[in-house]
Scaffold this active site. Structure first.
Site, PDB file in Angstrom:
ATOM      1  N   CYS A 106       0.909  -1.165   0.000  1.00 50.96           N
ATOM      2  CA  CYS A 106       0.000   0.000   0.000  1.00 50.96           C
ATOM      3  C   CYS A 106       0.936   1.200   0.000  1.00 50.96           C
ATOM      4  O   CYS A 106       1.203   1.791   1.034  1.00 50.96           O
ATOM      5  CB  CYS A 106      -0.880  -0.019   1.250  1.00 50.96           C
ATOM      6  SG  CYS A 106      -1.889  -1.492   1.358  1.00 50.96           S
TER       7      CYS A 106
ATOM      8  N   LYS B 256       7.571   5.673   2.200  1.00 50.29           N
ATOM      9  CA  LYS B 256       8.294   4.508   2.729  1.00 50.29           C
ATOM     10  C   LYS B 256       8.985   3.745   1.604  1.00 50.29           C
ATOM     11  O   LYS B 256      10.056   3.180   1.804  1.00 50.29           O
ATOM     12  CB  LYS B 256       7.327   3.628   3.521  1.00 50.29           C
ATOM     13  CG  LYS B 256       6.748   4.393   4.717  1.00 50.29           C
ATOM     14  CD  LYS B 256       5.819   3.571   5.564  1.00 50.29           C
ATOM     15  CE  LYS B 256       5.126   4.436   6.602  1.00 50.29           C
ATOM     16  NZ  LYS B 256       3.996   5.225   6.067  1.00 50.29           N
TER      17      LYS B 256
ATOM     18  N   ASP C   5      -0.371   0.055  -5.314  1.00 47.84           N
ATOM     19  CA  ASP C   5      -1.437   0.816  -4.667  1.00 47.84           C
ATOM     20  C   ASP C   5      -2.709   0.700  -5.504  1.00 47.84           C
ATOM     21  O   ASP C   5      -2.651   0.593  -6.734  1.00 47.84           O
ATOM     22  CB  ASP C   5      -1.056   2.297  -4.495  1.00 47.84           C
ATOM     23  CG  ASP C   5      -1.838   2.944  -3.354  1.00 47.84           C
ATOM     24  OD1 ASP C   5      -1.307   3.029  -2.231  1.00 47.84           O
ATOM     25  OD2 ASP C   5      -3.012   3.335  -3.583  1.00 47.84           O
TER      26      ASP C   5
ATOM     27  N   ASP D 163       1.532  -1.255   4.816  1.00 51.78           N
ATOM     28  CA  ASP D 163       1.152   0.005   5.487  1.00 51.78           C
ATOM     29  C   ASP D 163      -0.314   0.241   5.114  1.00 51.78           C
ATOM     30  O   ASP D 163      -0.630   1.062   4.251  1.00 51.78           O
ATOM     31  CB  ASP D 163       2.067   1.123   4.967  1.00 51.78           C
ATOM     32  CG  ASP D 163       1.884   2.431   5.709  1.00 51.78           C
ATOM     33  OD1 ASP D 163       1.294   2.416   6.803  1.00 51.78           O
ATOM     34  OD2 ASP D 163       2.316   3.465   5.179  1.00 51.78           O
TER      35      ASP D 163
ATOM     36  N   CYS E  79      -1.260   4.126  10.774  1.00 52.88           N
ATOM     37  CA  CYS E  79      -1.110   5.393  11.514  1.00 52.88           C
ATOM     38  C   CYS E  79      -2.385   5.586  12.336  1.00 52.88           C
ATOM     39  O   CYS E  79      -2.989   6.646  12.315  1.00 52.88           O
ATOM     40  CB  CYS E  79      -0.805   6.570  10.605  1.00 52.88           C
ATOM     41  SG  CYS E  79      -1.972   6.801   9.272  1.00 52.88           S
TER      42      CYS E  79
END
Ligand SMILES: C[S@@+](CC[C@H](N)C(=O)[O-])C[C@H]1O[C@@H](n2cnc3c(N)ncnc32)[C@H](O)[C@@H]1O
Length: 428
Positions: free
Chosen positions: A252, A258, A274, A319, A372
């Site tokens: 992702c 990253k 993605d 992620d 996050c």
């Protein structure tokens, strides 16, 4: 050039009432104003979103009924005016006069009188209004009630600190491209340019600026010597520990912070995947600036049978899409765009991505799961469930209290953003 307060009201209306993201609305509006006003536009939009329940409460007290229909955007003009009066160092007469001028620029002269009168009443009654807002928890903390309750249940001792941090301006961290300079070398370059900053041993590639600045004033930024990335986000690539010649999946990947970091640390082959093709373009742009290459793949991580060529990966970074509740100070619109029910939907999507990506990992390979988010449904609960359901998953503790039952490392917003990491490897 457009009136900055009128633009702010329009952006806020699009975000709060129409569910648009601040990330898309603000840059579009900022094109319509000059340099100094861009910062003011951002400050007002962020500020109103930070204190929205309080401002709504004031309007509820002062208006007979909320402004509706075509007049709805003027409700947001009132929030803009009140925000300046209560939270900004704008002289009071200027805050009122400028807000009334905004109404004029919006070609609604009929509403000038109403807006002026409400703002003047607000000035007179501000102390009583503030006291009444403080009695309502949602106004006291300026977060949605469902989120406050979830935090209280998960962090009985620190929930209030998290809410306080979410109301602050986020710090600006740089990631030093280790292919160009060591962190110490880049720190010296910043010293030479008089850019005040500090470092922290926990974040070996990171530099914290004392004050946010224009990236183009940073030495070597155009050439990729550094990137802007929060310190917590910088842990992803370090935990993944990429090695030269590894085949790595960043499942992702967009906008690619990253991905770039992984490539800065090792001469690896990286597949940056993605589901959002527009966001994937930003991965390409970021890679171009730092002069590194990855294979960008527009695909859905939860259906690898549609894109995977059967070559297993040495390392995988997941992620995953999440509630972003760890980065509210950077994206205050999240508080109002997220619904309680989104959390279950997101947890379901995360579980599906994790389950479907796992077979792509080589025996002995490493997978880092990251969000996050500060919510356990997306983090420790998610990974704990995966571990119990997956025979060949080995849990690797990232700290002393990281157990298979309560896996992972939860960072809360403060020095860095709120982030979660868990490390798994596959049995040989
Ligand atoms: C947290 S962001 C990733 C941030 C990125 N790793 C970085 O450091 O710049 C999550 C990303 O997941 C993508 N995404 C959402 N659902 C997906 C899916 N089913 N498959 C692949 N990507 C997905 C979103 O488009 C978004 O770009």
């Amino acid at each position: 050039m457009a009136n900055v307060r009128a633009l702010a009201a329009e952006v806020l209306y699009q975000v709060v009432d129409k569910g648009q993201s601040l990330n898309t609305q603000l840059p579009f509006a900022a094109q319509k104003v000059h340099g100094k006003d861009k910062a003011l536009l951002q400050q007002i939009c962020y500020g109103v979103l930070r204190y929205l329940p309080t401002l709504e409460h004031y309007c509820q007290q002062l208006l007979e009924q909320p402004l509706k229909g075509k007049r709805r955007v003027y409700q947001f003009v009132l929030y803009v005016g009140m925000y300046q009066l209560q939270y900004m160092r704008v002289p009071e007469h200027a805050a009122v006069a400028e807000t009334v001028a905004a109404v004029e620029s919006m070609r609604a002269p009929g509403l000038k009188g109403l807006i002026n009168a409400i703002l003047r009443t607000f000035q007179r009654q501000q102390a009583e209004l503030e006291a009444s807002a403080n009695l309502i928890p949602v106004c006291q903390f300026n977060h949605p009630g469902w989120f406050i309750k979830k935090l209280q249940a998960t962090y009985p001792d620190t929930w209030q600190d998290i809410l306080d941090e979410n109301q602050q301006q986020a710090p600006m961290w740089l990631r030093v491209n280790q292919q160009h300079y060591t962190t110490a070398e880049y720190s010296e370059m910043l010293d030479e340019d008089g850019i005040e900053h500090s470092t922290d041993a926990q974040y070996q590639d990171g530099i914290l600026l004392d004050k946010p600045c224009d990236v183009f004033t940073l030495p070597g930024f155009r050439e990729g010597a550094c990137s802007v990335q929060d310190a917590a986000a910088q842990l992803a690539a370090r935990l993944l520990d990429p090695q030269d010649d590894d085949l790595i999946l960043d499942a992702c990947a967009a906008p690619g912070g990253k991905t770039c970091h992984i490539l800065e640390l090792a001469d690896a082959r990286v597949h940056a995947l993605d589901a959002d093709d527009q966001r994937l373009e930003r991965v390409e742009q970021n890679l171009k600036r730092i002069g590194l290459r990855a294979e960008c793949i527009h695909a859905d991580a939860s259906t690898p049978d549609t894109w995977w060529n059967s070559t297993p990966y040495d390392r995988i970074l997941l992620d995953v899409p999440c509630s972003a509740t760890g980065v509210i100070r950077r994206h205050p619109d999240i508080k109002w765009l997220r619904r309680k029910t989104d959390i279950d939907d997101l947890a379901e999507l995360q579980a599906s991505i994790l389950k479907n990506i796992w077979p792509l990992l080589k025996p002995g390979g490493t997978l880092i799961y990251a969000t996050c988010s500060v919510l356990p449904e997306e983090n420790a609960q998610q990974v704990a469930q995966f571990i119990t359901q997956t025979n060949d998953a080995i849990h690797h503790p990232l700290h002393d209290n990281d157990t298979p039952e309560q896996p992972g490392m939860q960072l809360l917003p403060g020095l860095s953003d709120g982030f979660y990491y868990a490390k798994l490897t596959k049995k040989q």
